[in-house]
Design a protein around this motif. Structure first.
Motif, PDB file in Angstrom:
ATOM      1  N   ASP A 175      30.981  36.094  38.904  1.00  0.00           N
ATOM      2  CA  ASP A 175      31.808  34.933  40.049  1.00  0.00           C
ATOM      3  C   ASP A 175      32.790  36.043  40.646  1.00  0.00           C
ATOM      4  O   ASP A 175      33.697  36.368  40.685  1.00  0.00           O
ATOM      5  CB  ASP A 175      32.607  33.971  39.095  1.00  0.00           C
ATOM      6  CG  ASP A 175      33.619  33.138  39.244  1.00  0.00           C
ATOM      7  OD1 ASP A 175      34.046  32.936  40.959  1.00  0.00           O
ATOM      8  OD2 ASP A 175      33.679  32.120  38.902  1.00  0.00           O
ATOM      9  N   ALA A 176      32.558  36.126  42.714  1.00  0.00           N
ATOM     10  CA  ALA A 176      33.645  36.144  43.027  1.00  0.00           C
ATOM     11  C   ALA A 176      35.303  36.168  43.042  1.00  0.00           C
ATOM     12  O   ALA A 176      35.647  37.574  42.943  1.00  0.00           O
ATOM     13  CB  ALA A 176      33.336  36.624  44.494  1.00  0.00           C
ATOM     14  N   ASP A 177      35.257  34.933  42.508  1.00  0.00           N
ATOM     15  CA  ASP A 177      36.421  34.814  42.684  1.00  0.00           C
ATOM     16  C   ASP A 177      37.229  36.101  41.558  1.00  0.00           C
ATOM     17  O   ASP A 177      38.556  35.836  41.377  1.00  0.00           O
ATOM     18  CB  ASP A 177      36.272  33.146  41.925  1.00  0.00           C
ATOM     19  CG  ASP A 177      36.455  32.726  43.144  1.00  0.00           C
ATOM     20  OD1 ASP A 177      36.800  32.780  44.630  1.00  0.00           O
ATOM     21  OD2 ASP A 177      35.868  31.155  42.963  1.00  0.00           O
ATOM     22  N   PHE A 178      36.572  36.333  40.548  1.00  0.00           N
ATOM     23  CA  PHE A 178      37.316  37.323  39.307  1.00  0.00           C
ATOM     24  C   PHE A 178      37.190  38.639  39.195  1.00  0.00           C
ATOM     25  O   PHE A 178      37.737  39.214  38.503  1.00  0.00           O
ATOM     26  CB  PHE A 178      36.678  36.699  37.925  1.00  0.00           C
ATOM     27  CG  PHE A 178      36.866  35.127  37.786  1.00  0.00           C
ATOM     28  CD1 PHE A 178      38.539  34.951  37.247  1.00  0.00           C
ATOM     29  CD2 PHE A 178      36.297  34.428  38.022  1.00  0.00           C
ATOM     30  CE1 PHE A 178      38.504  33.897  36.970  1.00  0.00           C
ATOM     31  CE2 PHE A 178      37.284  32.575  37.617  1.00  0.00           C
ATOM     32  CZ  PHE A 178      38.202  32.264  37.384  1.00  0.00           C
ATOM     33  N   ARG A 179      36.480  39.057  40.645  1.00  0.00           N
ATOM     34  CA  ARG A 179      36.728  40.243  40.959  1.00  0.00           C
ATOM     35  C   ARG A 179      37.533  41.085  41.056  1.00  0.00           C
ATOM     36  O   ARG A 179      38.284  40.751  42.486  1.00  0.00           O
ATOM     37  CB  ARG A 179      35.337  40.693  42.087  1.00  0.00           C
ATOM     38  CG  ARG A 179      34.361  39.820  41.245  1.00  0.00           C
ATOM     39  CD  ARG A 179      32.767  40.499  42.157  1.00  0.00           C
ATOM     40  NE  ARG A 179      31.719  39.839  41.639  1.00  0.00           N
ATOM     41  CZ  ARG A 179      30.554  39.729  42.445  1.00  0.00           C
ATOM     42  NH1 ARG A 179      30.383  40.491  44.638  1.00  0.00           N
ATOM     43  NH2 ARG A 179      29.631  39.207  42.504  1.00  0.00           N
ATOM     44  N   HIS A 180      38.444  42.492  40.770  1.00  0.00           N
ATOM     45  CA  HIS A 180      39.367  43.392  41.768  1.00  0.00           C
ATOM     46  C   HIS A 180      38.799  43.966  42.740  1.00  0.00           C
ATOM     47  O   HIS A 180      39.980  43.724  43.605  1.00  0.00           O
ATOM     48  CB  HIS A 180      40.261  44.348  40.178  1.00  0.00           C
ATOM     49  CG  HIS A 180      40.716  42.966  39.717  1.00  0.00           C
ATOM     50  ND1 HIS A 180      40.879  42.437  38.498  1.00  0.00           N
ATOM     51  CD2 HIS A 180      42.630  43.537  39.752  1.00  0.00           C
ATOM     52  CE1 HIS A 180      42.073  41.559  38.416  1.00  0.00           C
ATOM     53  NE2 HIS A 180      42.639  42.573  38.457  1.00  0.00           N
TER      54      HIS A 180
ATOM     55  N   ASN B 292      44.354  41.728  43.110  1.00  0.00           N
ATOM     56  CA  ASN B 292      44.415  41.289  41.036  1.00  0.00           C
ATOM     57  C   ASN B 292      44.790  39.669  40.981  1.00  0.00           C
ATOM     58  O   ASN B 292      44.962  39.156  39.842  1.00  0.00           O
ATOM     59  CB  ASN B 292      45.715  41.842  40.437  1.00  0.00           C
ATOM     60  CG  ASN B 292      47.325  41.440  41.090  1.00  0.00           C
ATOM     61  OD1 ASN B 292      47.581  40.933  41.898  1.00  0.00           O
ATOM     62  ND2 ASN B 292      47.716  41.611  40.347  1.00  0.00           N
ATOM     63  N   GLY B 293      44.767  39.199  42.334  1.00  0.00           N
ATOM     64  CA  GLY B 293      44.624  37.624  41.638  1.00  0.00           C
ATOM     65  C   GLY B 293      46.027  36.842  41.461  1.00  0.00           C
ATOM     66  O   GLY B 293      46.402  36.117  41.723  1.00  0.00           O
ATOM     67  N   SER B 294      47.389  38.213  41.723  1.00  0.00           N
ATOM     68  CA  SER B 294      48.539  37.363  41.843  1.00  0.00           C
ATOM     69  C   SER B 294      49.306  38.132  42.879  1.00  0.00           C
ATOM     70  O   SER B 294      50.876  38.448  42.206  1.00  0.00           O
ATOM     71  CB  SER B 294      49.289  38.180  40.300  1.00  0.00           C
ATOM     72  OG  SER B 294      48.189  37.419  39.190  1.00  0.00           O
ATOM     73  N   GLY B 295      49.252  38.417  43.764  1.00  0.00           N
ATOM     74  CA  GLY B 295      49.763  38.814  44.884  1.00  0.00           C
ATOM     75  C   GLY B 295      49.215  40.257  45.074  1.00  0.00           C
ATOM     76  O   GLY B 295      50.235  41.440  46.393  1.00  0.00           O
TER      77      GLY B 295
END
Length: 224
Positions: free
Chosen positions: A33-38, A56-59
């Motif tokens: 799932d590309a949405d969870f790749r760093h 990292n999905g957190s900014g």
């Protein structure tokens, strides 16, 4: 740690490109799932440039533009005291000395989040004929990691399989095989068996698009 320390630890541009492709490939296998790749890598970001990215999905994020002229690195730590969100401009010195050949990347819309100013707390560059990485003259605030370099670039300054494995196990919450990680970091060709070791629910054929986008080599490199 600051960009000055990072500049001493980064490898050559070709070595950095190889490592970024390997990180992107590991992430593609472990996290379909590309949405969870760093880590990602796009060999066709523009007609002339490639782009290695971390988010990292957190900014927190970085972007590495690999161009015929060399390489430009932009890092953004959203909790850094040097964040441009404070005054809507980058911290003094961070991008002021970026050479003209890389200047368009400073103002690249994709690196500004639509805010009208570069989202950057750490910046480095290296021209194709340079012998080292460069950064601007900066008066850093008093903090242990003022520009976020220690965190943002940790897998670029320490490129060991062990460091990535520790990160992957913690972040993706799956077991990860050290020898398989070493295989990918060495840019050795993927096989169905290797993919199954890293992710039993995935097949090599399912990675065709990722292999093409990342530009992961299909054939062994000389001596590998």
């Amino acid at each position: 740690m600051t960009v000055y320390d990072t500049a001493k630890l980064l490898p050559s541009i070709p070595e950095l490109r190889d490592h970024c492709r390997a990180l992107a490939m590991l992430e593609a296998v472990i996290s379909p799932d590309a949405d969870f790749r760093h880590y990602t890598f796009d060999t066709h970001w523009s007609p002339t440039d490639e782009l290695a990215s971390m988010s990292n999905g957190s900014g927190d994020e970085y972007s590495i533009v690999l161009a015929p002229a060399g390489a430009y690195i932009r890092g953004f730590d959203h909790e850094s005291p040097m964040s441009p969100y404070v005054d809507d401009v980058p911290w003094p010195g961070v991008v002021d000395e970026v050479p003209d050949v890389f200047r368009r990347y400073v103002d690249e819309p994709a690196f500004s989040h639509g805010l009208g100013f570069p989202c950057v707390t750490a910046c480095l560059w290296r021209t194709a004929d340079d012998d080292s990485w460069r950064a601007g003259a900066i008066d850093f605030p008093d903090a242990c990691d003022p520009d976020g370099s220690a965190y943002l670039f940790e897998h670029l300054t320490d490129r060991s399989a062990e460091v990535y494995l520790e990160f992957a196990v913690d972040m993706h919450e799956v077991p990860v095989d050290l020898d398989a990680v070493r295989h990918v970091l060495a840019l050795r060709p993927l096989t169905d068996e290797l993919v199954a070791v890293l992710n039993p629910r995935l097949t090599l054929s399912a990675l065709a698009d990722d292999l093409a986008t990342i530009g992961y080599p299909a054939d062994p490199r000389p001596g590998s």
